[in-house]
Design an enzyme around this catalytic site. Structure first.
Site, PDB file in Angstrom:
ATOM      1  N   PRO A 177       9.353  -6.043  -7.357  1.00  0.00           N
ATOM      2  CA  PRO A 177       9.795  -7.460  -7.260  1.00  0.00           C
ATOM      3  C   PRO A 177       9.054  -8.212  -6.266  1.00  0.00           C
ATOM      4  O   PRO A 177       9.127  -9.616  -6.610  1.00  0.00           O
ATOM      5  CB  PRO A 177      11.302  -7.084  -6.481  1.00  0.00           C
ATOM      6  CG  PRO A 177      11.236  -5.762  -5.835  1.00  0.00           C
ATOM      7  CD  PRO A 177      10.196  -4.909  -6.486  1.00  0.00           C
ATOM      8  N   LYS A 186     -23.189  52.132  13.834  1.00  0.00           N
ATOM      9  CA  LYS A 186     -24.367  52.669  14.472  1.00  0.00           C
ATOM     10  C   LYS A 186     -24.684  52.163  15.707  1.00  0.00           C
ATOM     11  O   LYS A 186     -24.725  50.946  15.801  1.00  0.00           O
ATOM     12  CB  LYS A 186     -25.534  52.368  13.308  1.00  0.00           C
ATOM     13  CG  LYS A 186     -25.385  52.818  12.105  1.00  0.00           C
ATOM     14  CD  LYS A 186     -26.466  52.340  11.335  1.00  0.00           C
ATOM     15  CE  LYS A 186     -26.518  52.638   9.680  1.00  0.00           C
ATOM     16  NZ  LYS A 186     -27.556  52.098   9.126  1.00  0.00           N
ATOM     17  N   MET A 197     -33.664  44.566  17.840  1.00  0.00           N
ATOM     18  CA  MET A 197     -33.498  46.108  18.250  1.00  0.00           C
ATOM     19  C   MET A 197     -34.880  46.193  19.060  1.00  0.00           C
ATOM     20  O   MET A 197     -35.805  47.150  18.937  1.00  0.00           O
ATOM     21  CB  MET A 197     -33.907  46.832  16.903  1.00  0.00           C
ATOM     22  CG  MET A 197     -32.620  46.526  16.163  1.00  0.00           C
ATOM     23  SD  MET A 197     -32.524  47.537  14.528  1.00  0.00           S
ATOM     24  CE  MET A 197     -33.248  46.230  13.554  1.00  0.00           C
ATOM     25  N   GLY A 213     -22.747  43.465  10.620  1.00  0.00           N
ATOM     26  CA  GLY A 213     -23.268  42.217  11.698  1.00  0.00           C
ATOM     27  C   GLY A 213     -24.207  41.077  11.264  1.00  0.00           C
ATOM     28  O   GLY A 213     -24.989  41.733  10.385  1.00  0.00           O
ATOM     29  N   GLY A 214     -24.146  40.055  11.532  1.00  0.00           N
ATOM     30  CA  GLY A 214     -25.129  39.275  11.260  1.00  0.00           C
ATOM     31  C   GLY A 214     -25.229  38.895   9.781  1.00  0.00           C
ATOM     32  O   GLY A 214     -24.363  38.612   9.066  1.00  0.00           O
ATOM     33  N   ASP A 215     -26.467  38.770   9.202  1.00  0.00           N
ATOM     34  CA  ASP A 215     -26.594  38.635   7.664  1.00  0.00           C
ATOM     35  C   ASP A 215     -27.002  40.086   7.062  1.00  0.00           C
ATOM     36  O   ASP A 215     -28.011  40.908   7.732  1.00  0.00           O
ATOM     37  CB  ASP A 215     -27.792  37.827   7.474  1.00  0.00           C
ATOM     38  CG  ASP A 215     -28.073  37.498   5.846  1.00  0.00           C
ATOM     39  OD1 ASP A 215     -27.352  36.663   5.485  1.00  0.00           O
ATOM     40  OD2 ASP A 215     -28.739  38.292   5.365  1.00  0.00           O
ATOM     41  N   ASP A 258     -19.486  48.064  10.693  1.00  0.00           N
ATOM     42  CA  ASP A 258     -20.374  48.687  11.756  1.00  0.00           C
ATOM     43  C   ASP A 258     -19.820  48.482  13.093  1.00  0.00           C
ATOM     44  O   ASP A 258     -19.008  47.653  13.280  1.00  0.00           O
ATOM     45  CB  ASP A 258     -21.663  47.852  11.609  1.00  0.00           C
ATOM     46  CG  ASP A 258     -22.567  48.036  10.384  1.00  0.00           C
ATOM     47  OD1 ASP A 258     -22.356  48.963   9.797  1.00  0.00           O
ATOM     48  OD2 ASP A 258     -23.503  47.115  10.354  1.00  0.00           O
ATOM     49  N   THR A 295     -27.350  35.061  11.088  1.00  0.00           N
ATOM     50  CA  THR A 295     -27.975  36.156  11.531  1.00  0.00           C
ATOM     51  C   THR A 295     -28.256  36.108  12.985  1.00  0.00           C
ATOM     52  O   THR A 295     -27.955  34.852  13.663  1.00  0.00           O
ATOM     53  CB  THR A 295     -29.491  36.508  10.945  1.00  0.00           C
ATOM     54  OG1 THR A 295     -30.064  37.707  11.388  1.00  0.00           O
ATOM     55  CG2 THR A 295     -30.284  34.999  11.220  1.00  0.00           C
ATOM     56  N   ALA A 296     -28.286  37.087  13.983  1.00  0.00           N
ATOM     57  CA  ALA A 296     -28.315  37.109  15.170  1.00  0.00           C
ATOM     58  C   ALA A 296     -29.246  36.108  15.771  1.00  0.00           C
ATOM     59  O   ALA A 296     -28.731  35.411  16.804  1.00  0.00           O
ATOM     60  CB  ALA A 296     -28.279  38.576  15.801  1.00  0.00           C
ATOM     61  N   GLY A 348     -24.800  37.924  22.195  1.00  0.00           N
ATOM     62  CA  GLY A 348     -24.731  36.516  21.939  1.00  0.00           C
ATOM     63  C   GLY A 348     -23.469  36.124  21.147  1.00  0.00           C
ATOM     64  O   GLY A 348     -23.128  36.646  20.170  1.00  0.00           O
ATOM     65  N   GLU A 370       0.785  -1.043  -0.112  1.00  0.00           N
ATOM     66  CA  GLU A 370      -0.167   0.035  -0.018  1.00  0.00           C
ATOM     67  C   GLU A 370       0.839   1.264   0.173  1.00  0.00           C
ATOM     68  O   GLU A 370       0.738   2.202  -0.672  1.00  0.00           O
ATOM     69  CB  GLU A 370      -0.933  -0.097   1.139  1.00  0.00           C
ATOM     70  CG  GLU A 370      -1.862   1.370   1.251  1.00  0.00           C
ATOM     71  CD  GLU A 370      -2.637   1.751  -0.004  1.00  0.00           C
ATOM     72  OE1 GLU A 370      -3.003   0.692  -0.726  1.00  0.00           O
ATOM     73  OE2 GLU A 370      -2.727   2.997  -0.189  1.00  0.00           O
TER      74      GLU A 370
HETATM   75  C1  LIG Z   1     -29.432  46.545  12.750  1.00  0.00           C
HETATM   76  S1  LIG Z   1     -29.768  45.104  13.349  1.00  0.00           S
HETATM   77  C2  LIG Z   1     -28.691  44.029  12.198  1.00  0.00           C
HETATM   78  C3  LIG Z   1     -29.163  42.669  12.478  1.00  0.00           C
HETATM   79  C4  LIG Z   1     -28.095  41.875  11.501  1.00  0.00           C
HETATM   80  N1  LIG Z   1     -28.113  42.082  10.234  1.00  0.00           N
HETATM   81  C5  LIG Z   1     -28.354  40.229  11.841  1.00  0.00           C
HETATM   82  O1  LIG Z   1     -28.579  39.729  10.691  1.00  0.00           O
HETATM   83  O2  LIG Z   1     -28.047  39.888  12.845  1.00  0.00           O
HETATM   84  C6  LIG Z   1     -28.855  45.112  15.127  1.00  0.00           C
HETATM   85  C7  LIG Z   1     -29.677  44.184  15.983  1.00  0.00           C
HETATM   86  O3  LIG Z   1     -29.399  42.732  15.805  1.00  0.00           O
HETATM   87  C8  LIG Z   1     -29.420  42.253  16.873  1.00  0.00           C
HETATM   88  N2  LIG Z   1     -27.918  41.611  17.193  1.00  0.00           N
HETATM   89  C9  LIG Z   1     -26.922  41.750  16.410  1.00  0.00           C
HETATM   90  N3  LIG Z   1     -25.915  41.099  16.927  1.00  0.00           N
HETATM   91  C10 LIG Z   1     -26.376  40.719  18.095  1.00  0.00           C
HETATM   92  C11 LIG Z   1     -25.454  39.855  19.164  1.00  0.00           C
HETATM   93  N4  LIG Z   1     -23.950  39.310  18.999  1.00  0.00           N
HETATM   94  N5  LIG Z   1     -26.294  39.662  20.095  1.00  0.00           N
HETATM   95  C12 LIG Z   1     -27.664  39.791  20.437  1.00  0.00           C
HETATM   96  N6  LIG Z   1     -28.418  40.606  19.399  1.00  0.00           N
HETATM   97  C13 LIG Z   1     -27.645  40.942  18.317  1.00  0.00           C
HETATM   98  C14 LIG Z   1     -29.713  43.039  18.013  1.00  0.00           C
HETATM   99  O4  LIG Z   1     -30.955  43.117  18.192  1.00  0.00           O
HETATM  100  C15 LIG Z   1     -29.293  44.612  17.700  1.00  0.00           C
HETATM  101  O5  LIG Z   1     -30.029  45.407  17.964  1.00  0.00           O
END
Ligand SMILES: C[S@@+](CC[C@H](N)C(=O)[O-])C[C@H]1O[C@@H](n2cnc3c(N)ncnc32)[C@H](O)[C@@H]1O
Length: 464
Positions: free
Chosen positions: A43, A269, A382, A300-302, A247, A330-331, A411, A22
């Site tokens: 061989p 923001k 929010m 942040g998030g999506d 952001d 997303t959060a 979170g 192998e």
């Molecule tokens: C303007 S929105 C943006 C959301 C983002 N685009 C997402 O998909 O998560 C901001 C809000 O997302 C939530 N958020 C974002 N990051 C977070 C985290 N690490 N822990 C808890 N909430 C969070 C809160 O409610 C915050 O006020």
């Protein structure tokens, strides 16, 4: 550095493999992925036809002499008897080849690194034989980070290398060209498997002056904070960015992936505060891309979940610039996973609604009473400032004041808090505990599953 990694050209050379077990077959498979002529000496007992790698030459059933090995760049020896291995080692060296005796680093002229093969681009990870398993782990990590289409880009670069040299004589202009060509639309085409398209884009870039070179905008989701929740595509986009427009919600740990020379523009923001107006953010994206930069708008998030990513995409496209979107965790999903809160549950929730507590107008259009159905998990973004209004509307719409709730603040980040209670006391829970970081409010029976984390002054609970 205890060993030196070098690359050995294999075009027009031979690789010899001696053995039939192998380990020898593994080296044969490796050799078959190269342009070399392959010599196989076996061989001992032969493997079955099914075990012999497709494309392998017929084996010669003897040990090779130095004359047999003439023209070989590499000789791999995997023989059971040390005296045979020593004899072939001497023959290989006499023929001018580098010799590797499998599993005998001390007898070998070279060791085989853990390899990532992308055609013209080859990555090797070596530990000098000290920790091959570690090398394999590193290989997996590197492999995951490599862009798709690397082989196509490598081959196209080889094809046009001479043309580029003939067209751009100055060394630093040529380097600038390669940076532009390899990071621009050609990389997109290569990632999509479009070989001809990638080459076409590289040639197109050759006819552009740097001033004409068009930048692009990547609208990228950075996830909720934990850098391990970035997608591979997001990480690559961040690493490739010339300019990062970000952001407040993008964590430093995520920004650390950016190149050190990448320019960072903060347009953060906070709740109730808009540091840079949305229109101005869009103008920055367009201005930077028009200057030929690869711009990453990191959110942040999506970007498409309460992120105004749609407006930014429209604005960039309306300016005639290429724009791409990379989703993020997303959060609501990241925080739920971190708190152990299932958003749907066979017994407790058949639907999940992501909703914002802050409508466009002061008194949002959200029909909260329509969201009062019991088997629905509400994840409110929010929502901290509007908690009183949300509770009134939900209870007014028929939701039980004893419905479980969970609040996840920061979170997936080191300061994460998970506070639990019931709907009727949500406002008090938030104010007593001084929740002022980004937070998601979960409302519904599934919130009862969340693992409380941090001190809850309302409930006098302390959890890990
Ligand atoms: C303007 S929105 C943006 C959301 C983002 N685009 C997402 O998909 O998560 C901001 C809000 O997302 C939530 N958020 C974002 N990051 C977070 C985290 N690490 N822990 C808890 N909430 C969070 C809160 O409610 C915050 O006020």
């Amino acid at each position: 550095m205890r060993v030196f990694l070098a690359s050995i050209p294999l075009d027009g050379r031979a690789i010899a493999v001696i053995g039939s077990g192998e380990p020898a077959l593994a080296k044969l498979r490796l050799a078959l992925d190269t342009p070399s002529r392959i010599l196989w000496f076996a061989p001992g007992e032969l493997p079955t036809a099914a075990e012999i790698p497709a494309g392998a030459p017929a084996p010669l059933r003897r040990l090779p002499s130095a004359a047999d090995l003439k023209g070989a760049a590499l000789v791999f020896i995997a023989l059971p008897y040390p005296e045979d291995a020593l004899a072939v080692t001497a023959a290989g060296r006499k023929a001018g080849a580098l010799v590797n005796v499998v599993d005998k680093p001390d007898l070998s002229d070279f060791h085989t690194p853990a390899l990532i093969d992308r055609g013209d681009v080859v990555v090797g990870i070596a530990t000098g034989g000290a920790a091959p398993v570690l090398a394999r782990d590193v290989r997996s990590a590197v492999e995951a980070a490599l862009p798709k289409g690397l082989a196509i880009l490598g081959a196209a670069s080889r094809d046009i290398r001479e043309t580029v040299k003939a067209t751009i004589s100055d060394f630093s202009s040529r380097r600038a060209y390669w940076t532009r060509a390899l990071r621009g639309p050609a990389a997109q085409r290569a990632a999509a498997g479009d070989e001809a398209g990638a080459r076409r884009e590289m040639l197109r870039a050759l006819n552009e002056t740097p001033a004409q070179a068009q930048g692009e905008v990547w609208i990228v989701g950075a996830g909720p904070g934990d850098p391990e929740l970035l997608t591979l595509k997001a990480m690559r986009a961040i690493q490739d960015a010339d300019v990062i427009v970000h952001d407040r919600l993008v964590s430093d740990a995520v920004l650390d992936y950016a190149r050190r020379d990448a320019r960072r523009i903060y347009v953060g923001k906070r709740r109730g505060e808009h540091a840079v107006p949305q229109g101005e953010i869009q103008d920055i994206l367009i201005r930077e891309a028009k200057a030929g930069h690869r711009v990453v708008r990191l959110k942040g998030g999506d970007p498409f979940v309460f992120g105004r990513g749609g407006e930014e995409l429209d604005a960039v496209r309306a300016a005639g610039l290429p724009a791409y979107v990379v989703p993020g965790v997303t959060a609501a999903l990241g925080c739920a996973a971190s708190a152990g809160l299932p958003l749907t549950h066979r017994d407790w929730a058949q639907a999940v609604t992501l909703i914002t507590g802050q409508g466009k107008a002061e008194d949002s259009d959200v029909d909260w009473s329509g969201l009062s159905a019991p088997e629905n998990t509400l994840a409110v973004y929010m929502g901290v400032g509007a908690a009183g209004k949300i509770v009134d509307r939900l209870i007014g719409g028929g939701r039980d004041p004893l419905t479980p709730i969970a609040v996840v603040e920061n979170g997936t980040l080191p300061g994460e808090r998970v506070l639990k209670g019931v709907l009727g006391e949500l406002e008090l829970l938030l104010s007593l505990n001084g929740v002022d970081g980004p937070a998601i409010l979960y409302i519904g029976d599934t919130a009862a599953f969340a693992d409380a984390r941090g001190v809850n002054l309302l409930r006098q609970e302390a959890a890990a």
